[in-house]
Design a protein around this motif. Structure first.
Motif, mmCIF file in Angstrom:
data_model
loop_
_atom_site.group_PDB
_atom_site.id
_atom_site.type_symbol
_atom_site.label_atom_id
_atom_site.label_comp_id
_atom_site.label_asym_id
_atom_site.label_seq_id
_atom_site.Cartn_x
_atom_site.Cartn_y
_atom_site.Cartn_z
ATOM 1 N N GLU A 39 0.835 -1.208 0.000
ATOM 2 C CA GLU A 39 0.000 0.000 0.000
ATOM 3 C C GLU A 39 0.867 1.256 0.000
ATOM 4 O OE1 GLU A 39 -3.921 1.718 2.358
ATOM 5 O OE2 GLU A 39 -2.652 0.211 3.315
ATOM 6 N N LEU A 40 1.897 1.256 0.827
ATOM 7 C CA LEU A 40 2.819 2.393 0.890
ATOM 8 C C LEU A 40 3.570 2.564 -0.425
ATOM 9 C CD1 LEU A 40 4.597 4.544 2.393
ATOM 10 C CD2 LEU A 40 6.075 2.634 3.067
ATOM 11 N N ILE A 41 4.077 1.458 -0.965
ATOM 12 C CA ILE A 41 4.920 1.521 -2.160
ATOM 13 C C ILE A 41 4.138 2.006 -3.373
ATOM 14 C CG2 ILE A 41 6.216 0.130 -3.828
ATOM 15 C CD1 ILE A 41 7.174 -1.587 -1.488
ATOM 16 N N ILE A 42 2.955 1.435 -3.613
ATOM 17 C CA ILE A 42 2.228 1.817 -4.826
ATOM 18 C C ILE A 42 1.734 3.258 -4.745
ATOM 19 C CG2 ILE A 42 1.613 -0.541 -5.412
ATOM 20 C CD1 ILE A 42 -1.173 -0.072 -4.357
ATOM 21 N N ASN A 43 1.471 3.723 -3.535
ATOM 22 C CA ASN A 43 1.092 5.130 -3.385
ATOM 23 C C ASN A 43 2.286 6.037 -3.669
ATOM 24 O OD1 ASN A 43 -0.757 7.292 -2.563
ATOM 25 N ND2 ASN A 43 0.600 7.490 -0.809
ATOM 26 N N LYS A 44 3.457 5.642 -3.193
ATOM 27 C CA LYS A 44 4.670 6.432 -3.423
ATOM 28 C C LYS A 44 5.021 6.459 -4.911
ATOM 29 C CE LYS A 44 8.160 8.765 -1.692
ATOM 30 N NZ LYS A 44 7.954 10.041 -0.973
ATOM 31 N N ILE A 45 4.922 5.320 -5.564
ATOM 32 C CA ILE A 45 5.231 5.244 -6.993
ATOM 33 C C ILE A 45 4.270 6.111 -7.799
ATOM 34 C CG2 ILE A 45 5.270 3.694 -8.997
ATOM 35 C CD1 ILE A 45 6.213 1.487 -7.079
ATOM 36 N N SER A 46 3.000 6.108 -7.397
ATOM 37 C CA SER A 46 2.010 6.893 -8.143
ATOM 38 C C SER A 46 2.275 8.391 -8.046
ATOM 39 C CB SER A 46 0.593 6.575 -7.651
ATOM 40 O OG SER A 46 0.376 7.065 -6.338
ATOM 41 N N SER A 47 2.963 8.823 -6.995
ATOM 42 C CA SER A 47 3.294 10.248 -6.886
ATOM 43 C C SER A 47 4.292 10.667 -7.964
ATOM 44 C CB SER A 47 3.848 10.568 -5.490
ATOM 45 O OG SER A 47 5.142 10.027 -5.309
ATOM 46 N N TYR A 48 4.964 9.683 -8.563
ATOM 47 C CA TYR A 48 5.872 9.945 -9.686
ATOM 48 C C TYR A 48 5.186 9.691 -11.031
ATOM 49 C CZ TYR A 48 9.832 10.585 -6.571
ATOM 50 O OH TYR A 48 10.691 11.080 -5.609
ATOM 51 N N GLY A 49 3.880 9.454 -10.977
ATOM 52 C CA GLY A 49 3.109 9.297 -12.204
ATOM 53 C C GLY A 49 3.001 7.878 -12.719
ATOM 54 N N TRP A 50 3.578 6.918 -11.995
ATOM 55 C CA TRP A 50 3.556 5.523 -12.426
ATOM 56 C C TRP A 50 2.581 4.709 -11.576
ATOM 57 C CZ3 TRP A 50 5.635 4.221 -16.873
ATOM 58 C CH2 TRP A 50 6.748 4.919 -17.361
ATOM 59 N N GLY A 176 -2.946 12.266 -6.484
ATOM 60 C CA GLY A 176 -1.618 12.400 -7.067
ATOM 61 C C GLY A 176 -1.547 13.600 -7.986
ATOM 62 N N ALA A 177 -0.407 13.761 -8.640
ATOM 63 C CA ALA A 177 -0.220 14.911 -9.530
ATOM 64 C C ALA A 177 -1.231 14.904 -10.673
ATOM 65 C CB ALA A 177 1.200 14.909 -10.092
ATOM 66 N N ILE A 178 -1.588 13.723 -11.164
ATOM 67 C CA ILE A 178 -2.450 13.639 -12.340
ATOM 68 C C ILE A 178 -3.833 14.228 -12.075
ATOM 69 C CG2 ILE A 178 -3.244 11.303 -11.796
ATOM 70 C CD1 ILE A 178 -2.597 12.761 -15.323
ATOM 71 N N ASN A 179 -4.332 14.108 -10.853
ATOM 72 C CA ASN A 179 -5.664 14.637 -10.551
ATOM 73 C C ASN A 179 -5.645 15.661 -9.416
ATOM 74 O OD1 ASN A 179 -5.027 12.551 -8.715
ATOM 75 N ND2 ASN A 179 -7.174 12.155 -8.264
ATOM 76 N N GLY A 180 -4.464 16.220 -9.155
ATOM 77 C CA GLY A 180 -4.349 17.223 -8.100
ATOM 78 C C GLY A 180 -4.814 18.599 -8.558
ATOM 79 N N TRP A 181 -5.088 19.460 -7.581
ATOM 80 C CA TRP A 181 -5.428 20.846 -7.890
ATOM 81 C C TRP A 181 -4.172 21.583 -8.344
ATOM 82 C CZ3 TRP A 181 -10.427 21.350 -8.189
ATOM 83 C CH2 TRP A 181 -11.263 20.632 -7.327
ATOM 84 N N GLU A 182 -4.356 22.551 -9.235
ATOM 85 C CA GLU A 182 -3.207 23.312 -9.744
ATOM 86 C C GLU A 182 -2.388 23.928 -8.617
ATOM 87 O OE1 GLU A 182 -3.324 25.812 -13.379
ATOM 88 O OE2 GLU A 182 -5.446 25.277 -13.414
ATOM 89 N N LYS A 183 -3.063 24.467 -7.617
ATOM 90 C CA LYS A 183 -2.359 25.148 -6.532
ATOM 91 C C LYS A 183 -1.549 24.181 -5.670
ATOM 92 C CE LYS A 183 -6.467 24.961 -3.556
ATOM 93 N NZ LYS A 183 -7.490 25.757 -2.841
ATOM 94 N N GLU A 184 -1.802 22.874 -5.821
ATOM 95 C CA GLU A 184 -1.100 21.872 -5.013
ATOM 96 C C GLU A 184 0.045 21.194 -5.755
ATOM 97 O OE1 GLU A 184 -4.987 20.259 -2.481
ATOM 98 O OE2 GLU A 184 -4.270 19.136 -4.228
ATOM 99 N N LEU A 185 0.196 21.467 -7.036
ATOM 100 C CA LEU A 185 1.092 20.662 -7.861
ATOM 101 C C LEU A 185 2.559 20.772 -7.464
ATOM 102 C CD1 LEU A 185 -0.498 21.041 -11.413
ATOM 103 C CD2 LEU A 185 -0.763 19.196 -9.746
ATOM 104 N N ASN A 186 2.933 21.856 -6.840
ATOM 105 C CA ASN A 186 4.338 22.022 -6.450
ATOM 106 C C ASN A 186 4.787 21.016 -5.391
ATOM 107 O OD1 ASN A 186 4.833 24.127 -8.221
ATOM 108 N ND2 ASN A 186 4.192 25.698 -6.754
ATOM 109 N N LYS A 187 3.844 20.382 -4.724
ATOM 110 C CA LYS A 187 4.232 19.423 -3.679
ATOM 111 C C LYS A 187 4.536 18.035 -4.246
ATOM 112 C CE LYS A 187 -0.360 17.740 -2.244
ATOM 113 N NZ LYS A 187 -1.339 17.700 -1.140
ATOM 114 N N TYR A 188 4.269 17.841 -5.551
ATOM 115 C CA TYR A 188 4.537 16.550 -6.176
ATOM 116 C C TYR A 188 5.884 16.575 -6.899
ATOM 117 C CZ TYR A 188 -0.428 15.807 -5.305
ATOM 118 O OH TYR A 188 -1.652 15.688 -4.703
ATOM 119 N N PRO A 189 6.542 15.416 -7.006
ATOM 120 C CA PRO A 189 7.863 15.377 -7.663
ATOM 121 C C PRO A 189 7.798 15.528 -9.182
ATOM 122 C CG PRO A 189 7.202 13.172 -6.978
ATOM 123 C CD PRO A 189 6.193 14.118 -6.407
#
Length: 229
Positions: A39-50, A176-189
């Motif tokens: 659960e931790l790993i797939i969530n972390k990977i998805s933050s990189y768009g994968w 994640g970044a793919i469905n995040g709000w524009e104002k939040e995107l800077n927090k994603y890698p």
């Protein structure tokens, strides 16, 4: 003809037994996994768009390797590793989608065609529409429509109460970044955002890695929809 109380009770019992059998099969299918770690790993990977689309014992993706590359600060190597996996799996993914959603064959064919021909701006937009489309087909809900700040499909999936496998929903339960709000995107890698793409703000998204990332998301969503069906 109305059912008797006995028939109703019998039907209810059958439904319960069938669900127990199905839950048991699902539990066995994922018994080899450390669920909290996955659960931790797939969530972390998805933050990189994968996104990971195979959790079987025979899976050719090593989630631990992905996590190691992330924590070692090698996002380019993560891209290389998962790009290789999804490039090799493109034909299978396309065929699986066509088999599961035959009414969408035309758009699926076109999406994979433009990807193969390196028209990545087009392929990404088409893959994004297919994601929402197949969610709508199966759950009458969409991924890119938010309810309480998270994908609409989250509620529909949680209603199914698949206790052995809800850990697989980590990338859906967490934005994640793919469905995040524009104002939040800077927090994603990464900065690969559906809203910026569809509304024309991002004009530099059209490359092979980004297209493969959306393919990985599409394949993951298809896995979830067919697994929870």
């Amino acid at each position: 003809m109305e059912k008797s109380s006995f028939q109703i009770s019998y039907d209810s019992l059958v439904e319960i037994v069938v669900k127990m059998i199905k839950d048991g099969e699902i539990g066995n299918r994922f018994s080899h996994l450390r669920k909290d770690r996955v659960e931790l790993i797939i969530n972390k990977i998805s933050s990189y768009g994968w996104y990971i689309d195979d959790f079987s014992k025979e899976s050719k993706i090593s989630s631990s390797k992905c996590l190691k590359l992330i924590y070692s600060n090698f996002p380019e190597k993560l891209d290389d590793y998962l790009s290789d996996y999804y490039n090799k799996k493109m034909i299978q993914i396309e065929n699986d989608l066509k088999s599961s959603y035959p009414k969408r064959n035309a758009i699926i064919t076109e999406a994979f065609y433009v990807h193969k021909n390196k028209l990545f701006h087009s392929s990404i937009c088409l893959f994004i529409t297919i994601i929402d489309g197949i969610c709508d087909d199966v759950l009458d809900a969409k991924f890119f429509k938010n309810v309480k700040d998270l994908p609409e499909i989250k509620v529909k999936l949680e209603e199914k109460k698949m206790k052995y496998s809800d850990f697989l929903l980590s990338p859906i339960k967490n934005k994640g970044a793919i469905n995040g709000w524009e104002k939040e995107l800077n927090k994603y890698p990464i900065r690969l955002n559906r809203h910026e793409i569809i509304h024309g703000k991002d004009i530099n998204y059209g490359n092979e890695i980004n297209s493969l990332k959306i393919v990985s998301m599409l394949s993951y969503v298809n896995f979830v929809l067919t697994h929870f069906d």
